[in-house]
Design a protein around this motif. Structure first.
Motif, PDB file in Angstrom:
ATOM      1  N   LEU A 112      -0.236  13.699  11.714  1.00 28.32           N
ATOM      2  CA  LEU A 112      -0.121  13.149  10.359  1.00 28.32           C
ATOM      3  C   LEU A 112      -0.261  11.633  10.397  1.00 28.32           C
ATOM      4  O   LEU A 112      -0.989  11.051   9.591  1.00 28.32           O
ATOM      5  N   HIS A 113       0.406  10.995  11.310  1.00 32.41           N
ATOM      6  CA  HIS A 113       0.322   9.540  11.440  1.00 32.41           C
ATOM      7  C   HIS A 113      -1.126   9.117  11.671  1.00 32.41           C
ATOM      8  O   HIS A 113      -1.617   8.176  11.036  1.00 32.41           O
ATOM      9  N   ARG A 114      -1.813   9.801  12.572  1.00 31.92           N
ATOM     10  CA  ARG A 114      -3.227   9.459  12.861  1.00 31.92           C
ATOM     11  C   ARG A 114      -4.099   9.648  11.627  1.00 31.92           C
ATOM     12  O   ARG A 114      -4.971   8.828  11.343  1.00 31.92           O
ATOM     13  N   TRP A 115      -3.885  10.718  10.870  1.00 33.57           N
ATOM     14  CA  TRP A 115      -4.693  10.965   9.680  1.00 33.57           C
ATOM     15  C   TRP A 115      -4.454   9.899   8.624  1.00 33.57           C
ATOM     16  O   TRP A 115      -5.392   9.379   8.028  1.00 33.57           O
ATOM     17  N   LEU A 116      -3.184   9.590   8.379  1.00 30.60           N
ATOM     18  CA  LEU A 116      -2.871   8.571   7.383  1.00 30.60           C
ATOM     19  C   LEU A 116      -3.418   7.210   7.811  1.00 30.60           C
ATOM     20  O   LEU A 116      -3.955   6.464   6.980  1.00 30.60           O
ATOM     21  N   HIS A 117      -3.306   6.906   9.074  1.00 34.52           N
ATOM     22  CA  HIS A 117      -3.830   5.645   9.595  1.00 34.52           C
ATOM     23  C   HIS A 117      -5.349   5.594   9.432  1.00 34.52           C
ATOM     24  O   HIS A 117      -5.909   4.562   9.050  1.00 34.52           O
ATOM     25  N   ARG A 118      -6.013   6.699   9.701  1.00 32.68           N
ATOM     26  CA  ARG A 118      -7.474   6.766   9.561  1.00 32.68           C
ATOM     27  C   ARG A 118      -7.897   6.470   8.121  1.00 32.68           C
ATOM     28  O   ARG A 118      -8.849   5.727   7.882  1.00 32.68           O
ATOM     29  N   LEU A 119      -7.199   7.047   7.157  1.00 30.25           N
ATOM     30  CA  LEU A 119      -7.520   6.804   5.749  1.00 30.25           C
ATOM     31  C   LEU A 119      -7.276   5.345   5.378  1.00 30.25           C
ATOM     32  O   LEU A 119      -8.084   4.723   4.687  1.00 30.25           O
TER      33      LEU A 119
ATOM     34  N   LYS B 166     -10.073  -0.347   4.584  1.00 33.59           N
ATOM     35  CA  LYS B 166     -10.250  -1.741   4.980  1.00 33.59           C
ATOM     36  C   LYS B 166     -11.614  -2.001   5.612  1.00 33.59           C
ATOM     37  O   LYS B 166     -12.200  -3.054   5.404  1.00 33.59           O
ATOM     38  N   LYS B 167     -12.095  -1.045   6.414  1.00 34.98           N
ATOM     39  CA  LYS B 167     -13.255  -1.307   7.270  1.00 34.98           C
ATOM     40  C   LYS B 167     -14.581  -0.769   6.752  1.00 34.98           C
ATOM     41  O   LYS B 167     -15.629  -1.312   7.078  1.00 34.98           O
ATOM     42  N   GLU B 168     -14.558   0.308   5.996  1.00 28.92           N
ATOM     43  CA  GLU B 168     -15.810   0.953   5.595  1.00 28.92           C
ATOM     44  C   GLU B 168     -16.334   0.378   4.279  1.00 28.92           C
ATOM     45  O   GLU B 168     -15.575  -0.094   3.443  1.00 28.92           O
ATOM     46  N   SER B 169     -17.637   0.480   4.120  1.00 32.08           N
ATOM     47  CA  SER B 169     -18.275   0.011   2.885  1.00 32.08           C
ATOM     48  C   SER B 169     -17.935   0.946   1.735  1.00 32.08           C
ATOM     49  O   SER B 169     -17.542   2.101   1.939  1.00 32.08           O
ATOM     50  N   GLN B 170     -18.109   0.448   0.529  1.00 30.56           N
ATOM     51  CA  GLN B 170     -17.856   1.264  -0.653  1.00 30.56           C
ATOM     52  C   GLN B 170     -18.775   2.487  -0.661  1.00 30.56           C
ATOM     53  O   GLN B 170     -18.353   3.577  -1.031  1.00 30.56           O
ATOM     54  N   SER B 171     -20.020   2.319  -0.215  1.00 22.55           N
ATOM     55  CA  SER B 171     -20.941   3.463  -0.198  1.00 22.55           C
ATOM     56  C   SER B 171     -20.501   4.502   0.822  1.00 22.55           C
ATOM     57  O   SER B 171     -20.587   5.704   0.563  1.00 22.55           O
ATOM     58  N   CYS B 172     -19.998   4.071   1.971  1.00 25.41           N
ATOM     59  CA  CYS B 172     -19.489   5.024   2.968  1.00 25.41           C
ATOM     60  C   CYS B 172     -18.305   5.794   2.400  1.00 25.41           C
ATOM     61  O   CYS B 172     -18.237   7.018   2.525  1.00 25.41           O
TER      62      CYS B 172
ATOM     63  N   GLU C 116      -1.806  14.271  -0.472  1.00 25.94           N
ATOM     64  CA  GLU C 116      -1.593  13.207  -1.448  1.00 25.94           C
ATOM     65  C   GLU C 116      -2.356  11.946  -1.044  1.00 25.94           C
ATOM     66  O   GLU C 116      -2.969  11.284  -1.880  1.00 25.94           O
ATOM     67  N   ALA C 117      -2.355  11.614   0.245  1.00 23.97           N
ATOM     68  CA  ALA C 117      -3.100  10.447   0.727  1.00 23.97           C
ATOM     69  C   ALA C 117      -4.602  10.652   0.535  1.00 23.97           C
ATOM     70  O   ALA C 117      -5.328   9.740   0.125  1.00 23.97           O
ATOM     71  N   GLU C 118      -5.066  11.854   0.804  1.00 21.37           N
ATOM     72  CA  GLU C 118      -6.477  12.208   0.617  1.00 21.37           C
ATOM     73  C   GLU C 118      -6.860  12.090  -0.868  1.00 21.37           C
ATOM     74  O   GLU C 118      -7.896  11.521  -1.205  1.00 21.37           O
ATOM     75  N   LEU C 119      -6.010  12.617  -1.733  1.00 21.73           N
ATOM     76  CA  LEU C 119      -6.244  12.525  -3.177  1.00 21.73           C
ATOM     77  C   LEU C 119      -6.214  11.083  -3.663  1.00 21.73           C
ATOM     78  O   LEU C 119      -7.038  10.680  -4.490  1.00 21.73           O
ATOM     79  N   ALA C 120      -5.259  10.308  -3.162  1.00 21.14           N
ATOM     80  CA  ALA C 120      -5.147   8.907  -3.580  1.00 21.14           C
ATOM     81  C   ALA C 120      -6.428   8.143  -3.240  1.00 21.14           C
ATOM     82  O   ALA C 120      -6.954   7.401  -4.078  1.00 21.14           O
ATOM     83  N   LEU C 121      -6.935   8.328  -2.026  1.00 23.97           N
ATOM     84  CA  LEU C 121      -8.176   7.649  -1.638  1.00 23.97           C
ATOM     85  C   LEU C 121      -9.349   8.150  -2.473  1.00 23.97           C
ATOM     86  O   LEU C 121     -10.168   7.363  -2.957  1.00 23.97           O
ATOM     87  N   THR C 122      -9.430   9.452  -2.678  1.00 22.87           N
ATOM     88  CA  THR C 122     -10.517  10.027  -3.469  1.00 22.87           C
ATOM     89  C   THR C 122     -10.518   9.451  -4.880  1.00 22.87           C
ATOM     90  O   THR C 122     -11.557   9.022  -5.394  1.00 22.87           O
TER      91      THR C 122
ATOM     92  N   MET D 108       0.839  -1.176   0.000  1.00 25.83           N
ATOM     93  CA  MET D 108       0.000   0.000   0.000  1.00 25.83           C
ATOM     94  C   MET D 108       0.888   1.244   0.000  1.00 25.83           C
ATOM     95  O   MET D 108       1.953   1.254   0.587  1.00 25.83           O
ATOM     96  N   LEU D 109       0.418   2.294  -0.601  1.00 27.82           N
ATOM     97  CA  LEU D 109       1.173   3.519  -0.767  1.00 27.82           C
ATOM     98  C   LEU D 109       1.548   4.157   0.563  1.00 27.82           C
ATOM     99  O   LEU D 109       2.640   4.657   0.735  1.00 27.82           O
ATOM    100  N   MET D 110       0.651   4.144   1.540  1.00 27.61           N
ATOM    101  CA  MET D 110       0.895   4.834   2.796  1.00 27.61           C
ATOM    102  C   MET D 110       1.595   3.960   3.825  1.00 27.61           C
ATOM    103  O   MET D 110       2.019   4.461   4.848  1.00 27.61           O
ATOM    104  N   ALA D 111       1.718   2.676   3.605  1.00 28.33           N
ATOM    105  CA  ALA D 111       2.250   1.761   4.612  1.00 28.33           C
ATOM    106  C   ALA D 111       3.591   2.203   5.182  1.00 28.33           C
ATOM    107  O   ALA D 111       3.773   2.168   6.400  1.00 28.33           O
ATOM    108  N   PRO D 112       4.583   2.626   4.359  1.00 28.53           N
ATOM    109  CA  PRO D 112       5.860   3.029   4.956  1.00 28.53           C
ATOM    110  C   PRO D 112       5.737   4.235   5.880  1.00 28.53           C
ATOM    111  O   PRO D 112       6.523   4.382   6.804  1.00 28.53           O
ATOM    112  N   LEU D 113       4.766   5.096   5.661  1.00 25.38           N
ATOM    113  CA  LEU D 113       4.597   6.274   6.501  1.00 25.38           C
ATOM    114  C   LEU D 113       4.012   5.940   7.850  1.00 25.38           C
ATOM    115  O   LEU D 113       4.071   6.740   8.771  1.00 25.38           O
TER     116      LEU D 113
END
Length: 185
Positions: free
Chosen positions: A140-147, A152-158, A86-92, A1-6
């Protein structure tokens, strides 16, 4: 995953900013995104309105808000902001690219192209993913972890509802903040 090293926390000393291209130097051209053109914003508004009318987004459930009101890039250090954006954009992008486009026609084409272009410009300004040394810490760590956890946990609609409702904040506040560099306070 892109954010894993962070997401690996190391040491107790404060994390120094990693080396990266300073904003608005060769290879890093973000000042153009301090504000998007009215035409670009209109394309995003049309896409957002169409997405909000899709059946997937009408039946959503989220365990917690993915982008809470307290999510404000100004709370991060200047060097952390492009990483978070960048993490926000990647998820979006990942979420919007998986939305059923049959009901949307070509409405998502221009917004997806614009978001992809912004992300590619942003990647020139973010630090390379280190294999050792300073890692994301604190907020930053908390935000990246949240994304990462939301994927992994939320539905596609969420996820779709979350990124759709966050789209204009991403474009008008977060992107502008990163493009403004240390002048975003």
């Amino acid at each position: 995953m892109l954010m894993a090293p962070l997401l690996t926390v190391t040491g107790a000393a404060p994390t120094p900013p990693p080396s990266r291209a300073p904003l608005n130097t060769r290879g890093c051209h973000l000042t153009q995104y301090k504000s998007l053109s009215p035409g670009e914003l209109q394309a995003f508004k049309k896409a957002q309105n169409a997405l909000e009318r899709t059946p997937l987004l009408k039946t959503w459930r989220c365990s917690s808000p993915l982008f809470p009101l307290s999510w404000d890039l100004r709370h991060l250090q200047v060097w952390e902001r492009p990483v978070a954006l960048e993490a926000e954009l990647a998820l979006t992008l990942k979420v919007l690219e998986t939305v059923d486009k049959s009901a949307l026609g070509t409405l998502l084409d221009q917004p997806l192209h614009t978001l992809s272009h912004i992300r590619s410009e942003l990647l020139a300004c973010t630090p390379a993913q280190p294999t050792a040394g300073p890692q994301a810490r604190g907020r930053l760590h908390r935000w990246l972890h949240r994304l990462q956890e939301a994927e992994k946990k939320e539905s596609q609609s969420c996820l779709a509802v979350s990124v759709t409702s966050n789209l204009f904040r991403l474009l008008t506040r977060d992107l502008k903040c990163v493009a403004s560099g240390d002048q975003c306070v």
